[in-house]
Design an enzyme around this catalytic site. Structure first.
Site, PDB file in Angstrom:
ATOM      1  N   GLU A 229       0.887  -1.166   0.000  1.00  8.92           N
ATOM      2  CA  GLU A 229       0.000   0.000   0.000  1.00  8.92           C
ATOM      3  C   GLU A 229       0.916   1.204   0.000  1.00  8.92           C
ATOM      4  OE1 GLU A 229      -1.397   3.263   0.961  1.00  8.92           O
ATOM      5  OE2 GLU A 229      -1.855   2.450   2.949  1.00  8.92           O
ATOM      6  N   CYS A 263      -2.260   8.736   2.999  1.00 12.06           N
ATOM      7  CA  CYS A 263      -2.129   8.196   1.638  1.00 12.06           C
ATOM      8  C   CYS A 263      -3.395   8.430   0.828  1.00 12.06           C
ATOM      9  CB  CYS A 263      -1.814   6.705   1.697  1.00 12.06           C
ATOM     10  SG  CYS A 263      -0.235   6.303   2.470  1.00 12.06           S
TER      11      CYS A 263
END
Length: 457
Positions: A229, A263
Site C-alpha cells: 500500500e 495516503c
C-alpha cells in the site's frame, strides 16, 4: 537507522531507542517460527479470536494514552489519535466476530467429485509499516494474521518507536503467546536479510514508492508473496450539481486531517466550472481558518508535520511547483513558529509539465483544477501515476456511480471523503501498490488456499 522519539511540536528529543541485535532478531524469528508449527497457530481458531476480542477491549481502555503517544511522536492531534484507536478496536472486534466464517472451507462444484478449498496459515509474516497511523497500520496486518494463525514480525518507522513497542505489549496482554507478534528495531538492510530467510513466508508493506519497489523486488527474488500500500494522489471531484457547502467542509477535512499526511487524503481537487468560483472561495476560506497548534490541545485542527525531513521535503515541492508556474492562492511556505508546521496551502494553475502534477504532496497542500464536463473529470483523474482512492460529490448519485466506475483507482467514495472501515477492502492500483487489506478479502491475502478433492469413482 535511528529509532527516536523527537516531538515535532517542541522540536525536542524525548528518547533514543537502540536497534535490536542480530541475536535478538534471530531469537524473535525462531520463536515466531516455532509458534507457527504449534497447535496455537494451526489448531482451533477460537483461542485466537479470543485474543482479538481482548485486544479490542485493551485498545479502547488505552485509547487516550495511545493517542497522547502518537501526538508526541508524530504530531497527530489528540482527537484524531483517539479516532484512530477507535477504528483499530473496531478492526480487532470485526475479525474476532467474522474471521471464523471467512475462513470456512468453500465448496466447489466439480465433475471429479466432492471438492473444497481450505484456508491455512502460511508462516511468519514480515510487516514494514509507516509512521502516519502508528497503530492502525499495524493492526490492518496483525488482526487478520492472528485470526489465520500467521505470526508477525514488524519493523515500524524510526520516529514512532514507543507506539511500536506499546502495540506489541498490548497484543501479548490480550493473550497471544509471547513472540507471536514482535516489534523489531532494525535497519532496511536487516529487512532485506529477513525477507531472504526461509522462515519468512510473506511481506506486507505500507510506505513510499521507493521502499515498496525495494521490498517487493526482494520478495519476488525470494519467490514470496507481498502486498503493497503505497502513495496516493486521490481526487476530490466536485460536480456542478453538488452541495457546495458540504463539499467544502469535506474538502477541508480531507486535506488537513493528520496534517495532510494521509495516503488516501484528498489531494487533487477537480471542480466543474459552473461551481468552481463558489467552491474555491469556500475551500480557501476553510483552509485559512484551520487552527495550528499543540496536538494535545483540543482546539487544534492542524498539528505539525511528523519530522523536520517531512517539512523540508514538502517545502521543496511547493517551491518547485511555484517556480514552474503554479500559484499559491493561500499559504505556500512553512509557518513562522516553533514546530514542523506548514501553512495550509492551495495551489492553482498546475500545468501538466509542472513536476507537481504527478507528485504526491504529503502535507496540507491542495491542488485545484477546473474542468468543463464529466469526461474531462475522468481524463484528469486518470492522468496520474497513482490509483489509491478518491471522492465524488454530486447531487445525482446515479451520475456519480457512472463516474466512479470510470476512474482508475482502488476505492471511490461518493459524497464523503475517502475513509477506512473494518469491512471495506483497502488498497489501490498503479503505483499505489497491489493487494488488499481489511474485509473478507484482506484476511485471505496470506493464506494457503488448499484444494482437496474426493473422487466420485
Amino acid at each position: 537507522m535511528a529509532y527516536r522519539t523527537l516531538n515535532p511540536f517542541t522540536e525536542q528529543l524525548v528518547e533514543d531507542y537502540p536497534e535490536h541485535t542480530d541475536d535478538a532478531v534471530e531469537a524473535a524469528l525462531a520463536k515466531a517460527d516455532g509458534l507457527f508449527h504449534s497447535d496455537w497457530s494451526k489448531g482451533d481458531i477460537q483461542p485466537r479470536l479470543a485474543v482479538l476480542k481482548s485486544l479490542s477491549g485493551l485498545l479502547t481502555e488505552n485509547r487516550d494514552d495511545l493517542a497522547r503517544t502518537m501526538a508526541e511522536e508524530m504530531g497527530k492531534p489528540l482527537a484524531q489519535g483517539q479516532g484512530e484507536i477507535d477504528l483499530c478496536a473496531g478492526i480487532a472486534a470485526y475479525y474476532a466476530e467474522k474471521a471464523a466464517d471467512f475462513l470456512k472451507p468453500e465448496k466447489i462444484d466439480s465433475e471429479l467429485g466432492e471438492a473444497w478449498v481450505e484456508f491455512h496459515p502460511i508462516g511468519v509474516l514480515l510487516a514494514v509499516e509507516p509512521w502516519n497511523f502508528p497503530i492502525y497500520q499495524l493492526i490492518r496486518v496483525v488482526a487478520p494474521a492472528i485470526a489465520v494463525g500467521n505470526p508477525v514480525l514488524y519493523k515500524h518507522a524510526g520516529i514512532v518507536p514507543r507506539s511500536a513497542a506499546r502495540f506489541a505489549e498490548l497484543v501479548r496482554e490480550a493473550g497471544a503467546p509471547e513472540g507471536f507478534v514482535a516489534n523489531l528495531y532494525i535497519s532496511s538492510d536487516k529487512v532485506a536479510e529477513l525477507i531472504g530467510d526461509d522462515r519468512i513466508q510473506g511481506v506486507a508493506l505500507t510506505g513510499s514508492e521507493g521502499a515498496g519497489a525495494k521490498v517487493s523486488a526482494r520478495a519476488s527474488e525470494m519467490l514470496k508473496k507481498s502486498t503493497l500500500e503505497l502513495g496516493g494522489s486521490d481526487v476530490f471531484v466536485v460536480l456542478d450539481d453538488a452541495d457546495i457547502e458540504k463539499a467544502v467542509a469535506a474538502g477541508v477535512e480531507g486535506r488537513l486531517s493528520n496534517a495532510g499526511q494521509v495516503c488516501t487524503g484528498s489531494k487533487r481537487f477537480i471542480v466543474q466550472k459552473l461551481v468552481s468560483d463558489a467552491f474555491i472561495t469556500g475551500f480557501v476560506e476553510g483552509m485559512k481558518k484551520a487552527v495550528m497548534g499543540d496536538p494535545l490541545d483540543e482546539a487544534t485542527d492542524l498539528g505539525p508535520l511528523s519530522s523536520e525531513d517531512a517539512l523540508k521535503t514538502l517545502t521543496k515541492q511547493v517551491d518547485e511547483a511555484i517556480q514552474h508556474g503554479a500559484k499559491a492562492v493561500t499559504g505556500g511556505k512553512p509557518a513562522d513558529r516553533t514546530g514542523f508546521f506548514y501553512e495550509p496551502t492551495v495551489l492553482t494553475d498546475v500545468a501538466r509539465d509542472n513536476p507537481a502534477f504527478y507528485q504526491e504532496f504529503f502535507g496540507p497542500v491542495a491542488q485545484v483544477f477546473v474542468v468543463e464536463d464529466d469526461d474531462a473529470v475522468v481524463a484528469l483523474a486518470n492522468d496520474s501515476h497513482f490509483g489509491l482512492g478518491g471522492s465524488i460529490f454530486s447531487g445525482d448519485t446515479d451520475r456519480a456511480r457512472k463516474l466512479a466506475s470510470r476512474i482508475e483507482t482502488g476505492m471511490v467514495f461518493i459524497n464523503t471523503t475517502t475513509t477506512s472501515m473494518p469491512e471495506l477492502p483497502f488498497g489501490g492500483v498503479k503505483r499505489s501498490g497491489f493487494g488488499r487489506e481489511l474485509g473478507d478479502v484482506g484476511i485471505k491475502e496470506f493464506v494457503n488456499r488448499k484444494l482437496v478433492v474426493v473422487s466420485a469413482d
